[in-house]
Design a protein around this motif. Structure first.
Motif, PDB file in Angstrom:
ATOM      1  N   ALA A 133       0.833  -1.205   0.000  1.00 16.85           N
ATOM      2  CA  ALA A 133       0.000   0.000   0.000  1.00 16.85           C
ATOM      3  C   ALA A 133       0.870   1.258   0.000  1.00 16.85           C
ATOM      4  O   ALA A 133       0.588   2.215  -0.725  1.00 16.85           O
ATOM      5  N   GLN A 134       1.935   1.257   0.803  1.00 12.28           N
ATOM      6  CA  GLN A 134       2.814   2.422   0.845  1.00 12.28           C
ATOM      7  C   GLN A 134       3.554   2.601  -0.479  1.00 12.28           C
ATOM      8  O   GLN A 134       3.745   3.715  -0.932  1.00 12.28           O
ATOM      9  N   LYS A 135       3.933   1.484  -1.084  1.00 10.93           N
ATOM     10  CA  LYS A 135       4.619   1.544  -2.375  1.00 10.93           C
ATOM     11  C   LYS A 135       3.695   2.130  -3.442  1.00 10.93           C
ATOM     12  O   LYS A 135       4.131   2.873  -4.321  1.00 10.93           O
ATOM     13  N   ALA A 136       2.404   1.819  -3.342  1.00 11.04           N
ATOM     14  CA  ALA A 136       1.437   2.317  -4.316  1.00 11.04           C
ATOM     15  C   ALA A 136       1.013   3.751  -4.013  1.00 11.04           C
ATOM     16  O   ALA A 136       0.234   4.349  -4.769  1.00 11.04           O
ATOM     17  N   GLY A 137       1.482   4.306  -2.889  1.00 12.40           N
ATOM     18  CA  GLY A 137       1.161   5.688  -2.545  1.00 12.40           C
ATOM     19  C   GLY A 137      -0.156   5.852  -1.815  1.00 12.40           C
ATOM     20  O   GLY A 137      -0.692   6.956  -1.757  1.00 12.40           O
ATOM     21  N   ALA A 138      -0.690   4.790  -1.254  1.00 12.64           N
ATOM     22  CA  ALA A 138      -1.952   4.869  -0.526  1.00 12.64           C
ATOM     23  C   ALA A 138      -1.749   5.582   0.808  1.00 12.64           C
ATOM     24  O   ALA A 138      -0.690   5.489   1.428  1.00 12.64           O
ATOM     25  N   VAL A 139      -2.789   6.290   1.242  1.00 10.34           N
ATOM     26  CA  VAL A 139      -2.787   6.925   2.553  1.00 10.34           C
ATOM     27  C   VAL A 139      -3.400   5.928   3.520  1.00 10.34           C
ATOM     28  O   VAL A 139      -4.526   5.462   3.312  1.00 10.34           O
ATOM     29  N   THR A 140      -2.643   5.575   4.579  1.00 13.55           N
ATOM     30  CA  THR A 140      -3.100   4.515   5.481  1.00 13.55           C
ATOM     31  C   THR A 140      -3.039   4.950   6.933  1.00 13.55           C
ATOM     32  O   THR A 140      -2.222   5.790   7.315  1.00 13.55           O
ATOM     33  N   LEU A 141      -3.923   4.363   7.736  1.00 14.28           N
ATOM     34  CA  LEU A 141      -3.833   4.437   9.197  1.00 14.28           C
ATOM     35  C   LEU A 141      -3.137   3.152   9.627  1.00 14.28           C
ATOM     36  O   LEU A 141      -3.684   2.058   9.457  1.00 14.28           O
ATOM     37  N   ASN A 142      -1.965   3.262  10.177  1.00 12.86           N
ATOM     38  CA  ASN A 142      -1.149   2.098  10.504  1.00 12.86           C
ATOM     39  C   ASN A 142      -1.404   1.650  11.945  1.00 12.86           C
ATOM     40  O   ASN A 142      -0.588   1.873  12.839  1.00 12.86           O
ATOM     41  N   ILE A 143      -2.516   1.008  12.150  1.00  9.81           N
ATOM     42  CA  ILE A 143      -2.939   0.576  13.474  1.00  9.81           C
ATOM     43  C   ILE A 143      -1.953  -0.436  14.052  1.00  9.81           C
ATOM     44  O   ILE A 143      -1.602  -0.378  15.227  1.00  9.81           O
ATOM     45  N   GLY A 144      -1.495  -1.370  13.258  1.00  7.16           N
ATOM     46  CA  GLY A 144      -0.571  -2.396  13.732  1.00  7.16           C
ATOM     47  C   GLY A 144       0.751  -1.815  14.188  1.00  7.16           C
ATOM     48  O   GLY A 144       1.298  -2.228  15.215  1.00  7.16           O
ATOM     49  N   LEU A 145       1.280  -0.849  13.443  1.00  5.65           N
ATOM     50  CA  LEU A 145       2.536  -0.224  13.848  1.00  5.65           C
ATOM     51  C   LEU A 145       2.360   0.553  15.146  1.00  5.65           C
ATOM     52  O   LEU A 145       3.251   0.581  15.999  1.00  5.65           O
ATOM     53  N   PHE A 146       1.187   1.169  15.300  1.00  2.10           N
ATOM     54  CA  PHE A 146       0.894   1.867  16.551  1.00  2.10           C
ATOM     55  C   PHE A 146       0.820   0.878  17.710  1.00  2.10           C
ATOM     56  O   PHE A 146       1.366   1.124  18.788  1.00  2.10           O
ATOM     57  N   LEU A 147       0.150  -0.271  17.493  1.00  2.88           N
ATOM     58  CA  LEU A 147       0.084  -1.289  18.545  1.00  2.88           C
ATOM     59  C   LEU A 147       1.484  -1.790  18.900  1.00  2.88           C
ATOM     60  O   LEU A 147       1.785  -2.017  20.078  1.00  2.88           O
TER      61      LEU A 147
END
Length: 153
Positions: A82-96
């Motif tokens: 998703a990041q490679k494709a340039g999508a805007v994401t809420l990274n819940i897992g990284l926050f956890l």
């Protein structure tokens, strides 16, 4: 050339900075930061490589690092895609992951401070020999003893 060096003076703040750096607290702080950085890498590995797979297994095989919500852009299977494709994401897992890392560090610091406090209390509980009497106290004791001996006679 020698005359030029004798006329060049270091600014006053250089001496102050040198004194500041050489103070014990600053050196202790620097050592703490270095140890903290090393400890952080250990905690990161502990969370990423041990805790997250175990927690993910317990709750149904969820990989926290790929737990995200796409706000804008293509919906892809992994966060990296998703990041490679340039999508805007809420990274819940990284926050956890960050929350788990914080809790581990906080728990480790709590137990370390508790152990150090316990050791410090034990040191303070050690019986200490009374200090030897001062010369004045010795002299006053001799005078007291002489007066007591004279009064008995």
């Amino acid at each position: 050339m020698a005359d030029l060096k004798s006329h060049v003076h270091a600014p006053g703040w250089v001496g102050e900075f040198r004194a500041f750096i050489m103070r014990g607290n600053v050196v202790d702080l620097a050592v703490g930061v270095i140890i903290g950085a090393a400890f952080t890498s250990i905690v990161n590995s502990l969370v990423k490589d041990i805790f997250n797979p175990l927690i993910g297994l317990l709750i149904g095989g969820i990989d926290f690092s790929n737990l995200f919500i796409t706000l804008k852009g293509p919906h892809l299977a992994t966060l990296a895609e998703a990041q490679k494709a340039g999508a805007v994401t809420l990274n819940i897992g990284l926050f956890l992951n960050a929350v788990i890392q914080f809790l581990i560090v906080a728990m480790a610091i709590f137990w370390m401070v508790k152990a150090l406090t316990r050791l410090h209390v034990r040191e303070d509980e050690q019986p200490k020999a009374p200090p030897p009497p001062s010369k004045t106290e010795v002299l006053l004791e001799q005078i007291r003893d002489e007066l007591a001996a004279n009064n008995k006679d």
